[in-house]
Design a protein around this motif. Sequence first.
Motif, PDB file in Angstrom:
ATOM      1  N   ALA A  42       0.833  -1.210   0.000  1.00 38.12           N
ATOM      2  CA  ALA A  42       0.000   0.000   0.000  1.00 38.12           C
ATOM      3  C   ALA A  42       0.862   1.253   0.000  1.00 38.12           C
ATOM      4  O   ALA A  42       0.591   2.215  -0.734  1.00 38.12           O
ATOM      5  CB  ALA A  42      -0.924  -0.009   1.219  1.00 38.12           C
ATOM      6  N   GLN A  43       1.920   1.267   0.807  1.00 31.81           N
ATOM      7  CA  GLN A  43       2.812   2.425   0.836  1.00 31.81           C
ATOM      8  C   GLN A  43       3.488   2.640  -0.509  1.00 31.81           C
ATOM      9  O   GLN A  43       3.656   3.781  -0.968  1.00 31.81           O
ATOM     10  CB  GLN A  43       3.862   2.229   1.926  1.00 31.81           C
ATOM     11  CG  GLN A  43       3.298   2.257   3.339  1.00 31.81           C
ATOM     12  CD  GLN A  43       4.314   1.840   4.378  1.00 31.81           C
ATOM     13  OE1 GLN A  43       5.364   1.290   4.044  1.00 31.81           O
ATOM     14  NE2 GLN A  43       4.009   2.090   5.644  1.00 31.81           N
ATOM     15  N   ALA A  44       3.873   1.560  -1.165  1.00 33.32           N
ATOM     16  CA  ALA A  44       4.535   1.683  -2.468  1.00 33.32           C
ATOM     17  C   ALA A  44       3.580   2.208  -3.526  1.00 33.32           C
ATOM     18  O   ALA A  44       3.963   3.003  -4.389  1.00 33.32           O
ATOM     19  CB  ALA A  44       5.099   0.330  -2.892  1.00 33.32           C
ATOM     20  N   GLN A  45       2.321   1.798  -3.480  1.00 32.80           N
ATOM     21  CA  GLN A  45       1.359   2.242  -4.487  1.00 32.80           C
ATOM     22  C   GLN A  45       0.915   3.671  -4.261  1.00 32.80           C
ATOM     23  O   GLN A  45       0.671   4.413  -5.219  1.00 32.80           O
ATOM     24  CB  GLN A  45       0.136   1.323  -4.477  1.00 32.80           C
ATOM     25  CG  GLN A  45       0.381  -0.051  -5.063  1.00 32.80           C
ATOM     26  CD  GLN A  45      -0.909  -0.809  -5.263  1.00 32.80           C
ATOM     27  OE1 GLN A  45      -1.964  -0.216  -5.435  1.00 32.80           O
ATOM     28  NE2 GLN A  45      -0.826  -2.128  -5.244  1.00 32.80           N
ATOM     29  N   MET A  46       0.798   4.073  -3.009  1.00 30.25           N
ATOM     30  CA  MET A  46       0.264   5.402  -2.725  1.00 30.25           C
ATOM     31  C   MET A  46       1.270   6.513  -2.992  1.00 30.25           C
ATOM     32  O   MET A  46       0.890   7.662  -3.210  1.00 30.25           O
ATOM     33  CB  MET A  46      -0.198   5.476  -1.274  1.00 30.25           C
ATOM     34  CG  MET A  46      -1.376   4.568  -0.974  1.00 30.25           C
ATOM     35  SD  MET A  46      -1.819   4.514   0.751  1.00 30.25           S
ATOM     36  CE  MET A  46      -2.682   6.058   0.930  1.00 30.25           C
ATOM     37  N   LEU A  47       2.535   6.221  -2.989  1.00 27.93           N
ATOM     38  CA  LEU A  47       3.566   7.198  -3.334  1.00 27.93           C
ATOM     39  C   LEU A  47       4.460   6.601  -4.403  1.00 27.93           C
ATOM     40  O   LEU A  47       5.502   6.012  -4.101  1.00 27.93           O
ATOM     41  CB  LEU A  47       4.392   7.596  -2.105  1.00 27.93           C
ATOM     42  CG  LEU A  47       3.780   8.646  -1.180  1.00 27.93           C
ATOM     43  CD1 LEU A  47       4.721   8.930  -0.037  1.00 27.93           C
ATOM     44  CD2 LEU A  47       3.482   9.931  -1.936  1.00 27.93           C
TER      45      LEU A  47
END
Length: 731
Positions: free
Chosen positions: A257-262
């Motif tokens: 999720a962190q990789a996709q959101m930024l």
Amino acid sequence: STSHGSLQFLDKNDSFSRQTSDISFNIFSGYFSKNKYEQRLRESFSYVDYQHEKFGKVLDEEVVKVNNFYNNKTTELDGRLQMLLDSVNSSENLKFLKKLSLIDDQSSSGGGKRIQTLKNILKSKIGGGRRSSLKSKSSDAFDAEMLMDEDIMSDDEDDRYHVKKADRIRETDSVKRAIEDQYRTAKLLHNFSVVNYTGFVKIVKKHDKTFTDKKGVYKHVTKESNICDEGNAAEDLILRMEKMFARWFCGGNLREAQAQMLRKRGDGLEMDWSQLRLGYRLGMCSILAVWVCWDCVWGLVRDGNSTIGGRTAFPVFRACGGLLLLHWCWGFSVYVWSRYRINYIFLFDFNPKVVDSSIKIFNDTVDETLVFLVTMLLYYKSGANDIPEIMPPGVYPFILVMYTIKNLLFPWKTRSAMWKAVWEVITSPLHSPTFFTVYCADVFTSMVKVFQDIAWTIGFVVSGDFLASEDKHQIAIHDWQHSVFYKNFLIPLICLLPLWFRFNQCLRKYLDTGSRFPNLANAFKYAMSQTVTLFGAFHPLYLMAGGHEVGNGVSLFQFFWMALFVASSLYSFTWDVYMDWGLGRPEHNFLGPRLMFPNRLYYYGVIAADLVLRSMWVLSLIPPQSGAKFEIPAYLTAVTMSLELLRRTLWAFFRLENEHRHNTEHFRRVSFVPLHFSTGHQHKYKEEKEHKGNRVLAEVAFVSLLVIAISVTSVIAAQRATSRTMTTAEL
């Protein structure tokens, strides 16, 4: 800016302190003049104490200002996140997201077996453990809901199933984009707290170094909890959104999720070959445009007339050129809206999966411009006998027409939304207007000249005139354009229909909302424009007959028409500035609150340009060849058409900005619009193959050789034609 100003203040006090030390040294070394220097020393110390006290007040004020800004933004962001959660909980199409969250919660207290089984089923359905794209993730979420809600899966009609699936995917994508936008804002707020804390620490250290006797006076400022509360509120929001995003879209995987959101940009080592492709094609367009303009200018100087503008099929190129210019304007609009975070995708209710980015639109328009200029050049050269006439010259504009029709229809996945909006504009009384259909209808009112040339092009193609020879003795006379139906019915109808469509939308909006203002006032604006058109086109007192005016009292009616023309222009201009753009407020220097474009001169310049171009737009509503005195000359038609499309583009910049800020005509149920963050539209291009370097270089080499070959052939043919002409003249 706060840190910079405070540091400048300390630098001044530092130099002043050194001056005070010098004064003290002089006092104690020259004790014979004790009274004089003692007084100066006391004054200096008093001034330093005053400045030090002032510095403390300024520092405290800046801390309060930073904290207020941070607290307001975190509160606003928390409210937006809660609004998003409420919309998810209340939406029938998004209830499966809530169920996924509940299942994840149950998995931590004994329900893990059920969710794992569900994920395994989904995994087997989508083909193993491959990394899914945005589309597949949305479909997975939908399939999960299908498995959990058996009554939906038992529907009898497959079309209802697919429609509901598409609606859910679209709303899921909208939720995902909203979370990503708010997540970036929370990250910026956290960075804001860190940067300001660092800045205040440096200011206090500079103070302690300068005034050693007062070291530690402002130690309370450097406490982390005193400045933005250590960024805890922003961190909490970030963590909440990461967990929410992970539950809904990443199967609980927080790192994914962190990789996709930024999303991170590349490291700059890979070359973007698409930029090279766009650049060299723009260079080709520039060369061909100079070539076409040179031929026009050379023909005007040599023969006294425009060699292309005076040709029989020039209205075809004018029609296709108008549509091409409109495509360019749309690309610039998308670029500007994306650049200044105006969420046009949200406002127009577009499907993000099929929206073209500005770079994609520019690539398409450059290719279309190449075809346009090449066909125009071939048409001119063929008619001037500079190249062998292997087919009638009119075939070249016919090829351009077919190519334009192809671009208007394909790719259908992208064009379908446009044609759906066009149909709703035409049948406007039967449909409640949306913001995009209203925008399209406004653009239609600026395309009157383009529509007239399109009508001429249809007659040119259907009648078969494009196959006729353009020889001076056998030139096609286009009898159909002199018919009563075309001249007295079709062309005036084309002038009126765009205004009529927009007029009907205003009435339908009034019928739906019951609000007289601004709907009826806006309808009156288009009624005035229609009146100007009817008077200019059909009133006999404006026609010329044998050089004499028809009827009596002409000056009175001319005065009436001119007054109506001025009133309509000023009314439309005032409506543009005050209603469509939300400007003209005296309390904001005749602009508006919360402007999104950085330079105020942009607004003043566009307002001035709109005042001038609005008058030219009203003149363009008069049908050509109507005999009206105020009719625009034929040689200026292309210029006025281009200026009006450019004016409409400038109008669209500020119109969407105002809609983004205020929800002026209540096309949306909520006023909040998430800021648009440009992500490169990766969701659209994951399915397309990237342009490889060798492919682009091969294309550059091929096109360059082709252009060189055509240029050499054209030069040789022109020289031979000149030689034949000189030989004939000598004989």
